[in-house]
Enzyme design. Structure first.
Site, PDB file in Angstrom:
ATOM      1  N   CYS A 114       0.847  -1.184   0.000  1.00 52.44           N
ATOM      2  CA  CYS A 114       0.000   0.000   0.000  1.00 52.44           C
ATOM      3  C   CYS A 114       0.887   1.241   0.000  1.00 52.44           C
ATOM      4  O   CYS A 114       1.948   1.227  -0.584  1.00 52.44           O
ATOM      5  CB  CYS A 114      -0.933  -0.052   1.206  1.00 52.44           C
ATOM      6  SG  CYS A 114      -2.285   1.093   1.077  1.00 52.44           S
ATOM      7  N   ARG A 115       0.422   2.300   0.666  1.00 49.49           N
ATOM      8  CA  ARG A 115       1.147   3.571   0.642  1.00 49.49           C
ATOM      9  C   ARG A 115       2.409   3.569   1.503  1.00 49.49           C
ATOM     10  O   ARG A 115       3.344   4.311   1.238  1.00 49.49           O
ATOM     11  CB  ARG A 115       0.249   4.697   1.154  1.00 49.49           C
ATOM     12  CG  ARG A 115      -0.927   4.978   0.253  1.00 49.49           C
ATOM     13  CD  ARG A 115      -1.763   6.068   0.846  1.00 49.49           C
ATOM     14  NE  ARG A 115      -2.844   6.413  -0.060  1.00 49.49           N
ATOM     15  CZ  ARG A 115      -4.126   6.431   0.303  1.00 49.49           C
ATOM     16  NH1 ARG A 115      -4.469   6.126   1.540  1.00 49.49           N
ATOM     17  NH2 ARG A 115      -5.049   6.764  -0.585  1.00 49.49           N
TER      18      ARG A 115
END
Lengths: 218, 218
Positions: free
Chosen positions: B177-178
């Site tokens: 993810c981020r």
DNA sequence: CATATATTCAATTAATTACTTGAATACAAT
DNA sequence: ATTGTATTCAAGTAATTAATTGAATATATG
């Protein structure tokens, strides 16, 4: 729910940012990076009142950047870990690269005194082992006493003149201080060069040397 | 005179600290780290008003952490350099190691979903090249479009259920993810494991992958 | 036990910061 | 030229932070 968690997490990370958001706290951290210090000593060297110093230290401790222990009447503060040195170096590096005003200050006050490339730590270690350099620690005596580069001589700036006769004029001199922007190292190098000696600065300061796991004397 | 210089220098460094001293700005930086974004997009994804978002962005720009350029009506913001990724990671790491509340939040919300060691980047690259893993990017589509790990499939969390039939049940799945605390990667891994699949998380996020100079697809 | 020393705490004041609101500015479309 | 869109600016309000001052607390000494 998970956005509340993320926000709570960022709020905690922001505590580190807040701890670094005032010049006084950054300066206190640089002092503590040289070795553990008492509140009274930190107040003296920073020029802040004891109460104000104590408040900034609570702030730093609650943000996890320093820890403390008491010995008799005195409370001593130390950095929480080498990662705090890395944090300070990273903030400094980002500011140097991306804030024009930093560039201006550095050029105006530092580069004018010494625009040569400073010496990398590993290179200094090599030359020191070969007996090729004189290493000069220009920090105050108590910081030197707390820990220094092996073989370094502690000569505060105002005593440099009187110390010159002790030097081997043929040998290169390498000076270091608290960190890469400590003007004392720049002044020392400029003064030595004025006398016709070969002098350079170490690339940063004692905390970075120690963090790199290089030998330390005390 | 030199103490004024040092104080001026620390004040400039403190600007970086100030930029990082609010949760909203840290979150904006994490969004921008995924790829350049417009003010309107950043306001939307962060839930802040456009005016407030713009003010935080001015703050970040003046601290040197982001830069901007205008295309038509829209102003796009990007990070000033990879060193800002390093800065964010260093702040995050210091907070993780030294702030008890961070530990508590991570344990309560993240470790409960996945307490396995995440996969190092280099290891993922190796396995991906050998065709041994399925790589899952659980970020929103526009962040995926801006840049992603080569071969990664973009499956936002709410579409994961429907996507399961596309998966090779024998193959390991790695989700990212981020960043290291993005709950979406944790949720994805938990959901996949619930279905009996072998799933792990990448050790951090797309910005760190990119900073490491690893291949990027867009 | 009383006094001295070192540090922290709490309250107050002044300065700074975050958000909101409405206005101003810049660019694009009609 | 006018209108629409996107962003930034400025002013006001509320919240937070920094420094000061005096009190409180902890430890050591006589």
């Amino acid at each position: 729910m998970s956005t509340n968690f993320k926000h709570a997490l960022f709020s905690q990370f922001a505590r580190v940012g807040k701890a670094l958001s005032h010049a006084n706290r950054l300066e206190l951290l640089e002092f503590i990076a040289q070795g553990e210090r008492s509140v009274d000593e930190l107040a003296t060297v920073s020029g802040l009142t004891v109460a104000n110093t104590s408040q900034h230290l609570q702030h730093l401790r609650q943000a996890g950047l320093v820890t403390s222990h008491k010995e008799g009447l005195k409370v001593y503060y130390q950095l929480s870990g080498d990662d705090v040195i890395t944090l300070l170096d990273t903030v400094r590096g980002v500011a140097e690269r991306h804030i024009a005003e930093v560039d201006k200050l550095v050029n105006t006050y530092l580069t004018v005194k010494d625009n040569l490339e400073p010496l990398p730590r590993k290179e200094l270690l090599k030359r020191a082992k070969q007996g090729l350099v004189t290493v000069l620690d220009v920090r105050p005596a108590e910081e030197y006493a707390a820990g220094h580069v092996p073989g370094a001589v502690n000569v505060p700036l105002k005593e440099l003149e009187g110390y010159l006769k002790n030097l081997d004029a043929q040998q290169e001199i390498v000076a270091y201080c608290r960190g890469p922007h400590c003007i004392l190292a720049f002044d020392a190098v400029a003064a030595l060069r004025d006398k016709g000696l070969t002098a350079r600065r170490l690339e940063d300061g004692f905390p970075e040397w120690k963090r790199a796991g290089l030998p330390v004397e005390s």
